[in-house]
Design a protein around this motif. Sequence first.
Motif, PDB file in Angstrom:
ATOM      1  N   HIS A 152      44.729  43.637   5.931  1.00  0.00           N
ATOM      2  CA  HIS A 152      43.482  43.259   6.591  1.00  0.00           C
ATOM      3  C   HIS A 152      42.231  43.745   5.784  1.00  0.00           C
ATOM      4  O   HIS A 152      42.395  44.987   5.611  1.00  0.00           O
ATOM      5  CB  HIS A 152      43.364  43.682   7.991  1.00  0.00           C
ATOM      6  CG  HIS A 152      44.639  43.794   8.865  1.00  0.00           C
ATOM      7  ND1 HIS A 152      44.838  42.749   9.482  1.00  0.00           N
ATOM      8  CD2 HIS A 152      45.715  44.546   9.167  1.00  0.00           C
ATOM      9  CE1 HIS A 152      46.191  42.805  10.526  1.00  0.00           C
ATOM     10  NE2 HIS A 152      46.600  43.954  10.097  1.00  0.00           N
ATOM     11  N   GLN A 153      41.206  42.812   5.755  1.00  0.00           N
ATOM     12  CA  GLN A 153      40.024  43.098   4.983  1.00  0.00           C
ATOM     13  C   GLN A 153      38.691  42.601   5.673  1.00  0.00           C
ATOM     14  O   GLN A 153      39.017  41.272   6.191  1.00  0.00           O
ATOM     15  CB  GLN A 153      40.237  42.855   3.437  1.00  0.00           C
ATOM     16  CG  GLN A 153      41.164  43.569   2.663  1.00  0.00           C
ATOM     17  CD  GLN A 153      41.010  43.344   1.199  1.00  0.00           C
ATOM     18  OE1 GLN A 153      41.411  42.307   0.817  1.00  0.00           O
ATOM     19  NE2 GLN A 153      40.472  44.399   0.479  1.00  0.00           N
ATOM     20  N   THR A 154      37.653  43.067   5.503  1.00  0.00           N
ATOM     21  CA  THR A 154      36.448  42.488   5.854  1.00  0.00           C
ATOM     22  C   THR A 154      35.406  42.204   5.007  1.00  0.00           C
ATOM     23  O   THR A 154      35.632  42.937   3.664  1.00  0.00           O
ATOM     24  CB  THR A 154      36.042  43.300   6.931  1.00  0.00           C
ATOM     25  OG1 THR A 154      35.484  44.469   6.696  1.00  0.00           O
ATOM     26  CG2 THR A 154      36.542  43.675   8.241  1.00  0.00           C
ATOM     27  N   SER A 155      34.806  41.305   4.963  1.00  0.00           N
ATOM     28  CA  SER A 155      33.719  40.687   4.070  1.00  0.00           C
ATOM     29  C   SER A 155      32.598  40.143   4.618  1.00  0.00           C
ATOM     30  O   SER A 155      32.603  39.291   5.483  1.00  0.00           O
ATOM     31  CB  SER A 155      34.311  39.766   2.982  1.00  0.00           C
ATOM     32  OG  SER A 155      35.068  38.630   3.648  1.00  0.00           O
ATOM     33  N   GLY A 156      31.535  40.708   4.053  1.00  0.00           N
ATOM     34  CA  GLY A 156      30.145  40.114   4.539  1.00  0.00           C
ATOM     35  C   GLY A 156      29.786  38.804   4.044  1.00  0.00           C
ATOM     36  O   GLY A 156      30.709  38.239   3.077  1.00  0.00           O
ATOM     37  N   PRO A 157      28.596  38.170   4.309  1.00  0.00           N
ATOM     38  CA  PRO A 157      28.320  37.072   3.800  1.00  0.00           C
ATOM     39  C   PRO A 157      27.930  36.961   2.259  1.00  0.00           C
ATOM     40  O   PRO A 157      27.768  36.016   1.543  1.00  0.00           O
ATOM     41  CB  PRO A 157      26.896  36.687   4.589  1.00  0.00           C
ATOM     42  CG  PRO A 157      26.445  38.089   4.926  1.00  0.00           C
ATOM     43  CD  PRO A 157      27.738  38.901   5.093  1.00  0.00           C
ATOM     44  N   PHE A 158      27.597  38.132   1.606  1.00  0.00           N
ATOM     45  CA  PHE A 158      27.553  38.269   0.309  1.00  0.00           C
ATOM     46  C   PHE A 158      28.264  39.246  -0.493  1.00  0.00           C
ATOM     47  O   PHE A 158      28.812  40.460  -0.063  1.00  0.00           O
ATOM     48  CB  PHE A 158      25.961  39.027   0.018  1.00  0.00           C
ATOM     49  CG  PHE A 158      25.821  39.379  -1.147  1.00  0.00           C
ATOM     50  CD1 PHE A 158      25.515  38.385  -2.225  1.00  0.00           C
ATOM     51  CD2 PHE A 158      25.719  40.652  -1.807  1.00  0.00           C
ATOM     52  CE1 PHE A 158      25.318  38.702  -3.768  1.00  0.00           C
ATOM     53  CE2 PHE A 158      25.242  40.900  -3.181  1.00  0.00           C
ATOM     54  CZ  PHE A 158      25.352  39.971  -3.975  1.00  0.00           C
ATOM     55  N   THR A 159      29.199  38.570  -1.557  1.00  0.00           N
ATOM     56  CA  THR A 159      30.118  39.511  -2.193  1.00  0.00           C
ATOM     57  C   THR A 159      29.344  39.858  -3.441  1.00  0.00           C
ATOM     58  O   THR A 159      29.139  38.937  -4.426  1.00  0.00           O
ATOM     59  CB  THR A 159      31.214  38.666  -2.387  1.00  0.00           C
ATOM     60  OG1 THR A 159      32.009  37.998  -1.383  1.00  0.00           O
ATOM     61  CG2 THR A 159      32.482  39.430  -3.362  1.00  0.00           C
ATOM     62  N   PRO A 160      29.226  41.190  -3.744  1.00  0.00           N
ATOM     63  CA  PRO A 160      28.448  41.833  -4.840  1.00  0.00           C
ATOM     64  C   PRO A 160      29.434  41.580  -6.127  1.00  0.00           C
ATOM     65  O   PRO A 160      30.689  41.360  -6.117  1.00  0.00           O
ATOM     66  CB  PRO A 160      28.432  43.057  -4.599  1.00  0.00           C
ATOM     67  CG  PRO A 160      29.457  43.621  -3.483  1.00  0.00           C
ATOM     68  CD  PRO A 160      29.563  42.297  -2.840  1.00  0.00           C
ATOM     69  N   TRP A 208      48.325  47.048   6.851  1.00  0.00           N
ATOM     70  CA  TRP A 208      47.233  47.782   6.272  1.00  0.00           C
ATOM     71  C   TRP A 208      45.919  47.441   6.392  1.00  0.00           C
ATOM     72  O   TRP A 208      45.686  46.125   6.314  1.00  0.00           O
ATOM     73  CB  TRP A 208      47.580  47.952   4.479  1.00  0.00           C
ATOM     74  CG  TRP A 208      48.571  48.805   4.210  1.00  0.00           C
ATOM     75  CD1 TRP A 208      49.993  48.729   3.859  1.00  0.00           C
ATOM     76  CD2 TRP A 208      48.456  50.090   3.815  1.00  0.00           C
ATOM     77  NE1 TRP A 208      50.704  49.832   3.512  1.00  0.00           N
ATOM     78  CE2 TRP A 208      49.677  50.569   3.187  1.00  0.00           C
ATOM     79  CE3 TRP A 208      47.108  50.977   3.562  1.00  0.00           C
ATOM     80  CZ2 TRP A 208      49.726  52.126   2.959  1.00  0.00           C
ATOM     81  CZ3 TRP A 208      47.400  52.265   3.247  1.00  0.00           C
ATOM     82  CH2 TRP A 208      48.718  52.698   2.599  1.00  0.00           C
ATOM     83  N   TYR A 209      44.570  48.201   6.389  1.00  0.00           N
ATOM     84  CA  TYR A 209      43.706  47.843   6.238  1.00  0.00           C
ATOM     85  C   TYR A 209      43.219  48.555   5.016  1.00  0.00           C
ATOM     86  O   TYR A 209      43.192  49.761   4.749  1.00  0.00           O
ATOM     87  CB  TYR A 209      42.643  48.525   7.433  1.00  0.00           C
ATOM     88  CG  TYR A 209      41.246  48.199   7.267  1.00  0.00           C
ATOM     89  CD1 TYR A 209      40.468  47.102   7.216  1.00  0.00           C
ATOM     90  CD2 TYR A 209      40.299  49.359   6.528  1.00  0.00           C
ATOM     91  CE1 TYR A 209      39.369  46.850   7.246  1.00  0.00           C
ATOM     92  CE2 TYR A 209      39.075  48.983   6.099  1.00  0.00           C
ATOM     93  CZ  TYR A 209      38.795  47.584   6.401  1.00  0.00           C
ATOM     94  OH  TYR A 209      37.466  47.410   6.162  1.00  0.00           O
ATOM     95  N   LEU A 210      42.185  47.607   4.290  1.00  0.00           N
ATOM     96  CA  LEU A 210      41.866  48.391   2.914  1.00  0.00           C
ATOM     97  C   LEU A 210      40.403  47.940   2.971  1.00  0.00           C
ATOM     98  O   LEU A 210      39.773  46.701   3.211  1.00  0.00           O
ATOM     99  CB  LEU A 210      42.451  47.576   1.727  1.00  0.00           C
ATOM    100  CG  LEU A 210      44.002  47.845   1.677  1.00  0.00           C
ATOM    101  CD1 LEU A 210      44.290  46.957  -0.075  1.00  0.00           C
ATOM    102  CD2 LEU A 210      44.084  49.378   1.195  1.00  0.00           C
ATOM    103  N   ASP A 211      39.483  48.731   2.607  1.00  0.00           N
ATOM    104  CA  ASP A 211      37.908  48.083   2.261  1.00  0.00           C
ATOM    105  C   ASP A 211      38.086  47.362   1.333  1.00  0.00           C
ATOM    106  O   ASP A 211      38.813  47.280   0.200  1.00  0.00           O
ATOM    107  CB  ASP A 211      37.325  49.571   2.043  1.00  0.00           C
ATOM    108  CG  ASP A 211      36.553  50.279   3.158  1.00  0.00           C
ATOM    109  OD1 ASP A 211      36.876  49.808   4.322  1.00  0.00           O
ATOM    110  OD2 ASP A 211      35.856  51.104   3.015  1.00  0.00           O
ATOM    111  N   SER A 212      36.953  46.495   1.216  1.00  0.00           N
ATOM    112  CA  SER A 212      36.526  45.372   0.279  1.00  0.00           C
ATOM    113  C   SER A 212      36.492  45.785  -1.239  1.00  0.00           C
ATOM    114  O   SER A 212      36.603  45.018  -1.995  1.00  0.00           O
ATOM    115  CB  SER A 212      35.565  44.372   0.722  1.00  0.00           C
ATOM    116  OG  SER A 212      34.446  45.052   0.843  1.00  0.00           O
TER     117      SER A 212
END
Length: 219
Positions: free
Chosen positions: A7-15, A73-77
């Motif tokens: 599982h991963q989260t992501s906002g509207p902007f991917t740097p 698993w949860y992983l930070d983006s």
Amino acid sequence: MNPKIIHQTSGPFTPPGGRECFDSVKRHHKGWDIRHYDNAQMYEIIGADENSIVGVEAADLMRLKILHDEGGWYLDSDMYCLAELPTENEHAISLEEPGWVPHQVLCNWAIGVQPGNSFIKRCYHEGWSRLKDTSVNTIWKTGPGMMSRVYETRDWGFKPIHWNMVGCRKFDKLDRNRAIPKTARALHLFMGCWYKNNWHQGFLSKVRMLEAYEKSFRT
């Protein structure tokens, strides 16, 4: 065994550098169910109106909720994977990198558990109960500090593991051959620390450095 779900989260902007991190997860987890959640889905999962809770705190709660319900698993983006994550441990919960808080706390940027985990459930409810506490910051409301406090309340039947996932905020200043074991499964790049003063610059240079490092001993 833990489910082969990430599982991963992501906002509207991917740097810059973010897409490479996502790609590294896919590259090393063929056959896994890799799920990405946007902001709207994140708030929906925790049953809150969008933007009614500070984004990072909503993300903290969301990872706990989804792990309790689904497991995996949860992983930070900003996790860059170097190998497949383990599934054999019922609790893949480790300690944070030492030195940035007065004492070590549990890591919440990479957690692997089975669904229905009682510790994760208790952390989720504790996080909600602390949201209105203005005397502490996010770390102690919904993040690693809160999880550590919950862990200290009783014997949960597991001890934090020291496994080969490395987190480091000063990756580019380290002797990488010495600092990162060749058996490492992933590296947490702590992207917020890299570009907090210049968001749009991203952390691509750090990812490129890691790609070269990976190639030097994986090929």
